[in-house]
Enzyme design. Structure first.
Site, PDB file in Angstrom:
ATOM      1  N   PRO A  44      -0.035 -10.563   4.106  1.00 25.60           N
ATOM      2  CA  PRO A  44      -1.478 -10.850   4.197  1.00 25.60           C
ATOM      3  C   PRO A  44      -2.293 -10.260   3.038  1.00 25.60           C
ATOM      4  O   PRO A  44      -3.367 -10.743   2.752  1.00 25.60           O
ATOM      5  CB  PRO A  44      -1.882 -10.203   5.522  1.00 25.60           C
ATOM      6  N   THR A  45      -1.797  -9.212   2.421  1.00 25.32           N
ATOM      7  CA  THR A  45      -2.480  -8.505   1.324  1.00 25.32           C
ATOM      8  C   THR A  45      -3.913  -8.097   1.683  1.00 25.32           C
ATOM      9  O   THR A  45      -4.822  -8.209   0.861  1.00 25.32           O
ATOM     10  CB  THR A  45      -2.507  -9.323   0.003  1.00 25.32           C
ATOM     11  N   GLY A  46      -4.077  -7.620   2.919  1.00 29.67           N
ATOM     12  CA  GLY A  46      -5.404  -7.244   3.395  1.00 29.67           C
ATOM     13  C   GLY A  46      -6.094  -6.231   2.492  1.00 29.67           C
ATOM     14  O   GLY A  46      -7.217  -6.467   2.010  1.00 29.67           O
ATOM     15  N   SER A  74       0.788  -1.240   0.000  1.00 25.85           N
ATOM     16  CA  SER A  74       0.000   0.000   0.000  1.00 25.85           C
ATOM     17  C   SER A  74       0.821   1.292   0.000  1.00 25.85           C
ATOM     18  O   SER A  74       0.496   2.213  -0.760  1.00 25.85           O
ATOM     19  CB  SER A  74      -0.961   0.008   1.188  1.00 25.85           C
ATOM     20  N   GLY A 112       4.262   0.115   8.786  1.00 25.19           N
ATOM     21  CA  GLY A 112       3.977  -0.581  10.041  1.00 25.19           C
ATOM     22  C   GLY A 112       5.279  -0.912  10.744  1.00 25.19           C
ATOM     23  O   GLY A 112       6.302  -1.151  10.097  1.00 25.19           O
ATOM     24  N   ASN A 150       7.802  -7.518  11.417  1.00 29.72           N
ATOM     25  CA  ASN A 150       6.838  -6.434  11.139  1.00 29.72           C
ATOM     26  C   ASN A 150       5.473  -6.789  11.747  1.00 29.72           C
ATOM     27  O   ASN A 150       5.307  -7.875  12.309  1.00 29.72           O
ATOM     28  CB  ASN A 150       6.753  -6.243   9.622  1.00 29.72           C
ATOM     29  N   PRO A 151       4.459  -5.905  11.618  1.00 27.71           N
ATOM     30  CA  PRO A 151       3.189  -6.116  12.336  1.00 27.71           C
ATOM     31  C   PRO A 151       2.454  -7.420  12.065  1.00 27.71           C
ATOM     32  O   PRO A 151       1.818  -7.968  12.956  1.00 27.71           O
ATOM     33  CB  PRO A 151       2.336  -4.928  11.885  1.00 27.71           C
ATOM     34  N   CYS A 152       2.502  -7.914  10.851  1.00 32.54           N
ATOM     35  CA  CYS A 152       1.721  -9.148  10.619  1.00 32.54           C
ATOM     36  C   CYS A 152       2.588 -10.396  10.659  1.00 32.54           C
ATOM     37  O   CYS A 152       2.106 -11.515  10.409  1.00 32.54           O
ATOM     38  CB  CYS A 152       0.959  -9.018   9.313  1.00 32.54           C
ATOM     39  N   GLY A 153       3.878 -10.249  10.961  1.00 28.49           N
ATOM     40  CA  GLY A 153       4.734 -11.403  11.249  1.00 28.49           C
ATOM     41  C   GLY A 153       5.447 -12.018  10.070  1.00 28.49           C
ATOM     42  O   GLY A 153       6.228 -12.955  10.241  1.00 28.49           O
ATOM     43  N   GLU A 154       5.202 -11.504   8.862  1.00 25.41           N
ATOM     44  CA  GLU A 154       5.778 -12.171   7.691  1.00 25.41           C
ATOM     45  C   GLU A 154       7.176 -11.682   7.346  1.00 25.41           C
ATOM     46  O   GLU A 154       7.815 -12.236   6.455  1.00 25.41           O
ATOM     47  CB  GLU A 154       4.850 -11.999   6.476  1.00 25.41           C
ATOM     48  N   CYS A 197       7.055  -2.304   5.843  1.00 27.05           N
ATOM     49  CA  CYS A 197       7.525  -3.009   7.032  1.00 27.05           C
ATOM     50  C   CYS A 197       8.796  -2.418   7.606  1.00 27.05           C
ATOM     51  O   CYS A 197       9.764  -2.194   6.869  1.00 27.05           O
ATOM     52  CB  CYS A 197       7.843  -4.457   6.669  1.00 27.05           C
TER      53      CYS A 197
HETATM   54  P1  ADP Z   1      -1.512  -4.062   2.119  1.00 26.15           P
HETATM   55  O1  ADP Z   1      -2.502  -5.044   1.579  1.00 26.15           O
HETATM   56  O2  ADP Z   1      -2.139  -2.788   2.582  1.00 26.15           O
HETATM   57  O3  ADP Z   1      -0.361  -3.778   1.193  1.00 26.15           O
HETATM   58  P2  ADP Z   1      -0.819  -6.168   4.014  1.00 26.15           P
HETATM   59  O4  ADP Z   1      -2.134  -6.511   4.617  1.00 26.15           O
HETATM   60  O5  ADP Z   1      -0.265  -7.101   2.991  1.00 26.15           O
HETATM   61  O6  ADP Z   1      -0.859  -4.677   3.438  1.00 26.15           O
HETATM   62  O7  ADP Z   1       0.237  -6.027   5.180  1.00 26.15           O
HETATM   63  C1  ADP Z   1       1.612  -6.020   4.875  1.00 26.15           C
HETATM   64  C2  ADP Z   1       2.353  -5.239   5.891  1.00 26.15           C
HETATM   65  O8  ADP Z   1       2.024  -3.856   5.759  1.00 26.15           O
HETATM   66  C3  ADP Z   1       2.012  -5.539   7.348  1.00 26.15           C
HETATM   67  O9  ADP Z   1       2.648  -6.648   7.859  1.00 26.15           O
HETATM   68  C4  ADP Z   1       2.494  -4.272   7.996  1.00 26.15           C
HETATM   69  O10 ADP Z   1       3.901  -4.259   8.096  1.00 26.15           O
HETATM   70  C5  ADP Z   1       2.040  -3.235   6.999  1.00 26.15           C
HETATM   71  N1  ADP Z   1       0.689  -2.750   7.321  1.00 26.15           N
HETATM   72  C6  ADP Z   1      -0.486  -3.351   7.075  1.00 26.15           C
HETATM   73  N2  ADP Z   1      -1.528  -2.615   7.503  1.00 26.15           N
HETATM   74  C7  ADP Z   1      -0.997  -1.511   8.050  1.00 26.15           C
HETATM   75  C8  ADP Z   1      -1.541  -0.360   8.686  1.00 26.15           C
HETATM   76  N3  ADP Z   1      -2.843  -0.184   8.836  1.00 26.15           N
HETATM   77  N4  ADP Z   1      -0.685   0.568   9.128  1.00 26.15           N
HETATM   78  C9  ADP Z   1       0.622   0.413   8.965  1.00 26.15           C
HETATM   79  N5  ADP Z   1       1.192  -0.636   8.382  1.00 26.15           N
HETATM   80  C10 ADP Z   1       0.407  -1.604   7.926  1.00 26.15           C
END
Ligand code: ADP
Length: 559
Positions: free
Chosen positions: A407-409, A63, A107, A260-264, A79
Site C-alpha cells: 500500500p505504501t501508506g 518503513s 506487521g 501480512n496485515p494489508c493482504g499483499e 511483513c
Molecule cells: P510503509 O509505507 O510504512 O512502508 P505500507 O503501507 O506499504 O508500509 O505497508 C506494508 C506492510 O507493512 C503492511 O502490509 C504491513 O505488513 C506493514 N505495516 C504497515 N503499517 C504498519 C504498522 N503501523 N505497524 C506494523 N506494520 C505495518
C-alpha cells in the site's frame, strides 16, 4: 513525518539525523552485505549505487528498513506471518512473538483457523474453550499496549477459514461487536465455497480439533453476512485460498493460510518479507515511460533487498530460518495514479490497464533477471530444488518471489506521490495528521493544469475545497475531467481492472481497495466479491465511502 518517525534521535528525543544522512545510513547498511562476497571495494561501489537511486527518489524500502537499517535494532522487514497453535501455551507464545515483532515496526498476520471453536471442550482442564475471536482480543490488547514506542501502531491481519464454526462471530466482530482496533480481518474463502454460493448449496462448518461437522448452513447466507458487513464497514476482506496457493512457489514447504496485515504478502508460518517500491512518476521522460531506466532500477532494488536478507537482524530464530529458506523479496510501485496523469491517461480506461501490465511485466522480468544473476554469484535459495522453478525450466533463482504491491501508506507520503496503485483519493482533501489536526492538500498536478488553462481562480479553489472533485470546476475540458477522476468516481470494475492488470505480473499479491460511493447498494458488494473471485484475484477489499466513523482521509462532502 520524516522527523517524527524515521530520523535518529538522541536520549533526550532530539532529532540528530538529516534525511540525507538517513539515506546514507540505509545505503551503507545494505551495501554491507556485498563485503561478504566482494570485499570492501565492492561494497563501496554498491553503496554509491544504492545511495544514488535513493537520493534521486527512484525507490524507497519499507518503513522498518528506513527506521532500523544500520542501527542496533537492525530489523528490516515489514511483513510476518506467525503460526497459532491450538493450545494455551501455543497461543500465548505467539502473542509474545508478535509483541517482539511489533516492537521493531513489523506487521503480523495470523491464521486462527486451527483454534477449536468457542464452547468446545478442553481435555486438560475439563472446561470449555473461548474460541478464536476471544483469543484475538488478547492479541489486540497486547498490540495496543506496545504501540511501537509511539511512532507506529502495530498492525495485524486476522484470518479465519470460511468453514470454521465461529466464522459468523468473526465476520461480525468488528462491525457489530466493535472489537479489535489493531486488526484487519479477512475470511479465507475457497473455490469450493464460491461454487456452493453460486449453486445455492449448503455449507459445512467443521471443528478443526477433530474434523467433525458442527453445523451446516446455506452458503449464500454466510456469503451475504460477509457482503453486508463489508458494505457496512469495509470488513472483512476476502482472501482466495486457491488463487493464493496457485501462486505458491514452494508448495512442498506448506500452503498459504495467511497474509501480512494489508493482504499483499502471503507467507508460510514464520516467513517474513522485505518490501520496496519504485516511484513510478520518476521514470517519465517527456510523455513516455523510460523503460530501460525502470528495468535498471528494478534490478538494483532486488539486489538491495537480497542484501537486506543478509544483514537483517531477524527478531526470532524461527523467522530467520524460514525467511532464509525461500529468500522472498517484494518489489512494487507507488505513484501509479501520478504516472497516468503525467501520461494524460484516465485511470478507468483500457489504456491504463495496458500501462499497468506493461510496467509490471517489465519490473517483474528485470527483477527475475537480477535474481538469476544473484543466484549465479551467491547460490539459489536453499529450497529451490523443492520449488516450482525447476519444472518451469529455471536452473537457478536467488529469491522464491521478487514482486509484491504494497500500500505504501507512509512511503507515498514521504515521496509526495499517490499511494501504491490507487487512484487519487481526491483532488483536494483534508488529511488527519497523527496529532489529529486536519490539513488541506491540493493535488499539485491538478493545480498546475488549472493554472495552464487559466482556471485557477479563487472561485474554483473554493469549489474544489468543497467537493474534492475535478467535476466541480466549471469549464474544465472533458479529457481533464476523465484524467483527474478520483477514487469514488471510478467504478468498482475500473478499480478491479487495475488490480488484475498488476496481479498478472506480480509474484505475491496486490494491495488494493475498491472504493464504492456512499450510495452503493449491498448487491454491488456481492457482485464485486464474486467478480474478484472469477477474475482470479488473490484477495479483495471494498470500502464504501463514509461507512466507517473516522477515516484517515476525509472529503469535505460525500459524493
Ligand atoms: P510503509 O509505507 O510504512 O512502508 P505500507 O503501507 O506499504 O508500509 O505497508 C506494508 C506492510 O507493512 C503492511 O502490509 C504491513 O505488513 C506493514 N505495516 C504497515 N503499517 C504498519 C504498522 N503501523 N505497524 C506494523 N506494520 C505495518
Amino acid at each position: 513525518m520524516l522527523r517524527r518517525r524515521y530520523l535518529i534521535r538522541d536520549e533526550k528525543g532530539r532529532v540528530v539525523e538529516t534525511p540525507e544522512r538517513m539515506l546514507q545510513r540505509v545505503a551503507r547498511a545494505m551495501a554491507g552485505a556485498e563485503e561478504i562476497s566482494g570485499g570492501s571495494a565492492e561494497a563501496r561501489i554498491w553503496e554509491k549505487r544504492f545511495l544514488s537511486a535513493l537520493s534521486q527518489g527512484l525507490f524507497l524500502p519499507n518503513s522498518p528498513t528506513l527506521m532500523n537499517a544500520g542501527r542496533p535494532l537492525g530489523q528490516l522487514s515489514a511483513c510476518f506471518v506467525l503460526p497459532v497453535e491450538d493450545s494455551l501455551e501455543g497461543i500465548f507464545e505467539t502473542v509474545k512473538q508478535a509483541a517482539i515483532i511489533h516492537k521493531t515496526g513489523g506487521g503480523t498476520g495470523f491464521d486462527f483457523s486451527g483454534l477449536r471453536p468457542a464452547g468446545d471442550q478442553v481435555a486438560s482442564t475439563g472446561g470449555i474453550s473461548s474460541g478464536p475471536v476471544s483469543f484475538m482480543q488478547v492479541f489486540d490488547t497486547a498490540t495496543e499496549a506496545i504501540k511501537q514506542g509511539g511512532v507506529r501502531r502495530g498492525a495485524n491481519m486476522g484470518i479465519l477459514h470460511v468453514s470454521h464454526p465461529d466464522i459468523e462471530l468473526f465476520i461480525r466482530a468488528k462491525t457489530e461487536l466493535d472489537l479489535f482496533s489493531n486488526f484487519n480481518l479477512s475470511v479465507m474463502v475457497t473455490d469450493e465455497f464460491m461454487q456452493k454460493v453460486r449453486a445455492d448449496r449448503d455449507w459445512d462448518l467443521i471443528n478443526p480439533r477433530n474434523g467433525s461437522r458442527v453445523r451446516k448452513l446455506k452458503a449464500r447466507g454466510l456469503f451475504e453476512l460477509m457482503v453486508e458487513s463489508a458494505h457496512g464497514a469495509g470488513e472483512p476482506g476476502l482472501v482466495f485460498f486457491d488463487a493464493l496457493n496457485r501462486g505458491n512457489p514452494t508448495p512442498a514447504l506448506g500452503r498459504f493460510n495467511a497474509t501480512n496485515p494489508c493482504g499483499e504478502q502471503p507467507l508460510l508460518p514464520y516467513e517474513s518479507c522485505n518490501l520496496a517500491s519504485l516511484v513510478l512518476p520518476r521514470f517519465v521522460k517527456g510523455k513516455q515511460i523510460n523503460y530501460p531506466a525502470l528495468e535498471e532500477a528494478a534490478g538494483l532494488v532486488v539486489r538491495f533487498l537480497d542484501n537486506a536478507l543478509e544483514v537483517n537482524r531477524f527478531p526470532l530464530p524461527q523467522v530467520k530460518k524460514a525467511t532464509r529458506l525461500t529468500r522472498k523479496v517484494g518489489l512494487g510501485v507507488m505513484g501509479f495514479a501520478d504516472l497516468l496523469i503525467a501520461l494524460n491517461i484516465p485511470y478507468e480506461s483500457s489504456r491504463a490497464a495496458q500501462v499497468a501490465q506493461k510496467v509490471m511485466k517489465a519490473i517483474n522480468s528485470a527483477a527475475r533477471e537480477m535474481s538469476r544473476d544473484l543466484a549465479r554469484q551467491r547460490g539459489s535459495f536453499p529450497a529451490f530444488a523443492k520449488s516450482v522453478f525447476p519444472a518451469q525450466g529455471e536452473t537457478r533463482m536467488r529469491n522464491a518471489t521478487v514482486t509484491t504491491l504494497a500500500p505504501t501508506g507512509a512511503l507515498s507520503l514521504l515521496m509526495g506521490c499517490s499511494a501504491g496503485i490507487e487512484p487519487l483519493f481526491a483532488l483536494s482533501h483534508k488529511r488527519r495528521m497523527l496529532d489529529d489536526q486536519l490539513v488541506n492538500e491540493v493535488n499539485p498536478a491538478f493545480k498546475a493544469r488549472l493554472a495552464e488553462l487559466g482556471l485557477d481562480t479563487l472561485q474554483n479553489q473554493k469549489a474544489l475545497a468543497q467537493s474534492g472533485l475535478a467535476a466541480s470546476i466549471a469549464g474544465l475540458p472533458f479529457k481533464d475531467r476523465e484524467v483527474f477522476k478520483s477514487a469514488h468516481e471510478i467504478t468498482a470494475q475500473g478499480h478491479m481492472a487495475i488490480q488484475r492488470a498488476f496481479q498478472l505480473y506480480t509474484d505475491n499479491a496486490v494491495s488494493k481497495t475498491v472504493n464504492l460511493p456512499a450510495r452503493a447498494p449491498v448487491k454491488e458488494v456481492w457482485q464485486v466479491f464474486e467478480q474478484a473471485h472469477a477474475m482470479g484475484l488473490k484477495g479483495i477489499t471494498v470500502f464504501r465511502h463514509g461507512s466507517r466513523g473516522r477515516q484517515v482521509l476525509e472529503l469535505a462532502s460525500l459524493p
